[in-house]
Design an enzyme around this catalytic site. Sequence first.
Site: not given
Length: 321
Positions: A263, A282
């Site tokens: 990420e 997220h």
Amino acid sequence: MNLPHVILHMDAPDEALGLVREQFPELSVSTCNDYENLPNHILETGAGIVYSVRFAGTARFPRAALVESDTVRWVSVGGSGTDHLAGWNPKRVIVTNAAGVAADMMAEYTLGALLHFSLGLPGFRKAQGERRWTGGKVGPVEGQTLLIIGMGRTGQAIARRAKAMGMRVLGMRARPAPTPHVDAVLSVSSLHEVLPTADGVAVCVPLLESTRNLLDAEAIARFKEGAVLVDVSRGGVVDQKSLAAALEAGRLKGAALDVFETEPLPGDSPFWGMDNVIVTPHCSSVYEGWELKSVSMFCDNLRRYLAGEALDNVVDPERGY
């Protein structure tokens, strides 16, 4: 007792600082809004308590400054996951989390994703973009089977909503126990047997050594044809390479992915270009007001700490929750 210094470690701490100072005017409280300066700030203040949010990913998170400090005795994590602190000594430092602070929001995300695919919205959206009127039909989730992997507060919130919509709900956890709104709670050892029966699979377990790569290539091969996966856990629980292959082959109807092994999600990830995948950054636990709700939970625990009482949401480093 000597009152501890408290640090609020978050990217936008002003409102939280006001709330804590209002409720605890006797305490010395300061803020730190980056990763780099936290170690020195702890040393300079001799902080005994740190409320910390992982607001810039895990890669540079100052874990050692928190759980290996000579002065910090309690780390209050602003979210539910504590994998970024893994390996702490509970005799040296207490770690608590804010389990439940986003359970309802993550449950709504999960049910929204299941409905998205059940209603066939990707196909309708594609036709709309092409200004093409098509025949079509929508499908119900009522009567479908939902497997929830992880029966913590998020899993239970998902179960409550799924059952209200007429779904058959199966739960899975390390220590099976009867749970409201769940038709059967099963052991993780039965995962491969149960996967072929599930129309939807919701993943909401913490990232532990026991859950890392839990949904590997073999498990993904056991998914029911046309199933939908919703992952709100942590990157590393699902083998995303095998998942991408199953989605590209059309074995799965779709997937909603809020967490990834890397990420931010790299630009060359195949997930970006898949019509049957929802990519979110997220954020299934991020909603207006969650930060102050989490800080309020911290304040309740801080009151217990100062009174010498047992804290809520203490995390067992062996279990990870």
